[in-house]
Structure formats: structure tokens, C-alpha cells
Design a protein around this motif. Sequence first.
Motif, PDB file in Angstrom:
ATOM      1  N   TYR A   1      38.886  41.640  46.793  1.00 58.59           N
ATOM      2  CA  TYR A   1      39.211  40.528  45.902  1.00 58.59           C
ATOM      3  C   TYR A   1      39.688  41.024  44.534  1.00 58.59           C
ATOM      4  O   TYR A   1      40.644  40.498  43.966  1.00 58.59           O
ATOM      5  CB  TYR A   1      37.978  39.635  45.734  1.00 58.59           C
ATOM      6  N   ASP A   2      39.035  42.033  44.001  1.00 62.32           N
ATOM      7  CA  ASP A   2      39.360  42.528  42.664  1.00 62.32           C
ATOM      8  C   ASP A   2      40.576  43.442  42.639  1.00 62.32           C
ATOM      9  O   ASP A   2      41.009  43.854  41.559  1.00 62.32           O
ATOM     10  CB  ASP A   2      38.157  43.263  42.086  1.00 62.32           C
TER      11      ASP A   2
ATOM     12  N   TRP B   1      37.853  37.833  37.182  1.00 61.78           N
ATOM     13  CA  TRP B   1      38.159  39.148  37.743  1.00 61.78           C
ATOM     14  C   TRP B   1      36.952  40.033  37.437  1.00 61.78           C
ATOM     15  O   TRP B   1      36.791  40.561  36.353  1.00 61.78           O
ATOM     16  CB  TRP B   1      39.428  39.686  37.086  1.00 61.78           C
ATOM     17  N   HIS B   2      36.067  40.180  38.408  1.00 66.98           N
ATOM     18  CA  HIS B   2      34.775  40.827  38.198  1.00 66.98           C
ATOM     19  C   HIS B   2      34.909  42.280  37.743  1.00 66.98           C
ATOM     20  O   HIS B   2      34.158  42.736  36.870  1.00 66.98           O
ATOM     21  CB  HIS B   2      33.934  40.769  39.480  1.00 66.98           C
ATOM     22  N   TYR B   3      35.828  42.987  38.334  1.00 68.95           N
ATOM     23  CA  TYR B   3      36.044  44.387  37.950  1.00 68.95           C
ATOM     24  C   TYR B   3      36.448  44.461  36.480  1.00 68.95           C
ATOM     25  O   TYR B   3      35.959  45.310  35.725  1.00 68.95           O
ATOM     26  CB  TYR B   3      37.120  44.999  38.839  1.00 68.95           C
ATOM     27  N   GLN B   4      37.320  43.548  36.079  1.00 67.24           N
ATOM     28  CA  GLN B   4      37.761  43.504  34.684  1.00 67.24           C
ATOM     29  C   GLN B   4      36.591  43.199  33.747  1.00 67.24           C
ATOM     30  O   GLN B   4      36.510  43.746  32.641  1.00 67.24           O
ATOM     31  CB  GLN B   4      38.849  42.446  34.499  1.00 67.24           C
TER      32      GLN B   4
ATOM     33  N   PRO C   1      30.164  40.025  43.200  1.00 70.42           N
ATOM     34  CA  PRO C   1      30.428  40.115  41.763  1.00 70.42           C
ATOM     35  C   PRO C   1      29.533  41.133  41.070  1.00 70.42           C
ATOM     36  O   PRO C   1      29.993  41.863  40.183  1.00 70.42           O
ATOM     37  CB  PRO C   1      30.132  38.690  41.256  1.00 70.42           C
TER      38      PRO C   1
ATOM     39  N   THR D   1      30.807  44.655  41.978  1.00 72.90           N
ATOM     40  CA  THR D   1      32.102  44.998  41.397  1.00 72.90           C
ATOM     41  C   THR D   1      32.050  45.098  39.874  1.00 72.90           C
ATOM     42  O   THR D   1      32.720  45.947  39.276  1.00 72.90           O
ATOM     43  CB  THR D   1      33.171  43.979  41.821  1.00 72.90           C
ATOM     44  N   ARG D   2      31.262  44.235  39.224  1.00 75.39           N
ATOM     45  CA  ARG D   2      31.110  44.355  37.773  1.00 75.39           C
ATOM     46  C   ARG D   2      30.497  45.709  37.417  1.00 75.39           C
ATOM     47  O   ARG D   2      30.923  46.366  36.459  1.00 75.39           O
ATOM     48  CB  ARG D   2      30.232  43.219  37.243  1.00 75.39           C
TER      49      ARG D   2
ATOM     50  N   GLY E   1      33.124  48.426  37.937  1.00 75.33           N
ATOM     51  CA  GLY E   1      34.111  48.436  36.861  1.00 75.33           C
ATOM     52  C   GLY E   1      33.572  49.076  35.592  1.00 75.33           C
ATOM     53  O   GLY E   1      34.276  49.835  34.914  1.00 75.33           O
TER      54      GLY E   1
ATOM     55  N   TYR F   1      42.911  34.463  39.308  1.00 78.46           N
ATOM     56  CA  TYR F   1      41.971  34.926  38.291  1.00 78.46           C
ATOM     57  C   TYR F   1      41.986  33.966  37.100  1.00 78.46           C
ATOM     58  O   TYR F   1      43.039  33.705  36.517  1.00 78.46           O
ATOM     59  CB  TYR F   1      42.336  36.324  37.801  1.00 78.46           C
TER      60      TYR F   1
END
Length: 384
Positions: free
Chosen positions: A58-59, A192-195, A225, A228-229, A232, A353
Motif C-alpha cells: 500500500y505504501d 501514507w503510513h510510511y511517510q 499502519p 509501516t510507520r 519508515g 493518499y
Amino acid sequence: MKKLLSILLSTMLMVTVFTACSKTESKDAVKEVTETKQELKKDAKDPMPAADVAKQGYDFYDGAMTYGDAIKKLGPIPKIKGTLQLGYVCKAFENEFWRMQKEGAEHIVSVLKEQGYDVKIDVRAAQGEADEQGQLAVFNDMINKKYDGILVSAISAGNLVPGAEKANEKGIEMVVSMDAFMPQIESTVGAWHYQAGQLAAEYINKAIGGKGEVAIIQGLPKSSPAITRTEGFKKWFEDNNKNVTVVAVQNADWDRMKAKDITDIWLKQYPNLKGIYANNDTMAMGALEAARAVDKIGKIVIVGTDGTSEAKKSIASGELTATVDSFPYYMAQISTEMLVRKLMGQDVPKVIYSPQVIVDKKNVDKKAEDVYKSVGWNGMVFEK
């Protein structure tokens, strides 16, 4: 006698013809039902419409679009025809983030009603953020009631899969709103969880002077989430500054008290800890309580995620350092808009996003509406 025999023969012939006709009509009726079922089966949704997103992540999906770009592509919303009954399977309302999502979805439906459209929404949630079966029961109830479209914010990547598969079989439109991405549902709207993790890392790096020890309080271990957070955040330091060390990562399952207990331990175990990143604001507030208990407010940088009102109030008062604000109230409105667009036949992108920014004491008083207007948010714009 001959006359009586003739009458009997005629009656038998009529009965035979009637029976034959009845059998023929019955066969035709069965054929019609069978053909209808076959057509319905053809119209059923692909059981894995977002399999390509799952493959890339997803990210990291190359077809992802920002909200602003999505509405430029889609244009105005086709006028709503008939009555729409929408549902929203939310997470637990014990977390303010999901209460804000609920308020956003209900607000946009009230706006639709004011414009003369017959649209209703039923927003319900699980009893807690770990109540996976309870959330599935809510989802199944909406499916059984044949709602036209359903928003979904799954507790984990797997707990609502049986419901999503059932909804696809029935041809019910769905949109994921924020959590968690599911390949069984074609479109997902969310931060955008990575962001978010990257933004938090960059902010903490600057706040602590580019060197020292930091730690991460993670959400549920199965939550995409949260995973991925965290990824990131760690990756930003790996790529940009190895003078900052991530000394600990611990799951607190989105829970305030668990986050407080973890931070209590860390503050003793790592006396030189300079920063903490929490995957949501609820856990950030728990970490803040632990810091307050040992007079570390202002001496340790604590950054949350979500942009809840409690977090912003704490930032304004000079306690919590910052939050990555994903504007849940507006995110839910975008999600509802995209569900309506799908129901009206538009080809909505698979990943959209929604905006998010770092909020600290410098900009905590800035209106969320201003951020959304800057990316093209003007409410739901319909065809004339």
C-alpha cells in the motif's frame, strides 16, 4: 353414451394440454432463475481486486494518487440517483481518532441530505481496538442488510476478510478508510503510513540536534499502519543520519497505559533517551504521562501520530512536542466521497493518499480546512 364418452375424452385432452403447459412454464421459470443467478455471479466483484496493490505494498504502490490528483482525474461527482444506504465499519470509539472519522462520515452525509439527496449512513464500531470478532459481526450485519456501499476500517489485515469476500460475492461496493489495507477491497483512502514515520523521524532528528538515542512505541503487531510507520521511521535514520540510534521498539497495542508502562521502563533503562515516536497519539499521551512523572517534560521529544484534539491541546500547552496530523475528520469525508463516486460508476483509483503534516507549537492553531483547501478540497462537487 357416445356423447358422454366424447365429453370425457375432451376433458382428458384439456388436462393433458394444461399439464404440459404447466410443466413448460415451470421449466421456463427455472431457466429464468438460473440465468439470473448466472448474471448475478458475473456481476460479483473480483475477490482480490487490489491484489496488485498487495504485491507492491500500500505504501509503495506505483498507481497511488494524492487526493488532489484523484479529483483532477475524476472530475465532478455524477448526480446521485435513488436512495443510498451506506455503512461504516469503524474501529473502537474509545480512540478519539475513530470518533473523528465517524463525525466526518456523518457530516458529509448530512451535507448530501441538505443538497436534496436521499443518503443515509450507519456508523458502528467494535467494543475495543482488539475486538476483531466483534468488528466482523458488525460488518456481517451490514452485508446481510444489503447496504449499497460500506466503508471499512479493519482492526487487522485479516479479521474482516470473510466479510469482504461475502460482500464481493453480493456485489457490494467497499472502500477502506485508513486501516487496514485489504486486497479484497478495491480502493483504499488513508494517510501514507510510511511517510508519517519519515516525517516523525526527520522532525525528531532536528529537535534533538542530530545525535542520540530514540525509541518507538508501536501499535498492534498485526496492524499494517503500525508496522509501516515504524519501518519508515527507522529507514529515515538508516538513510540520513546514523548518529541517531533506535535503541528500542515495543508494541503497546494502541493502548495508553501500556505505552506509559513501557516508557516508565525505558526512562530507567535508557537514561540518555532523547526522543520517542509513538504510532498514535493515544500512546504518545501515555508516554507523556511517564515523562511527567519523572520531570522530563521538555527534556525528551515525544511525537505522536493522528492529530487528535487532546494531542493538539497538549502541544499548545507546551507538553507534547508534536504529532503527525492526518486529519481524520476530513479523511473520512474523502473516503465517503470516493465510495459515492464508485456507486455512481466512476473508476476510483485503488490507493488515494490523504494529506498529513507535522503539527507542533508553531502551527498548532492553523485551521485544518486551510490544509485541505490547498490540495483541492472543496467538499463534494457534483455534475450540473
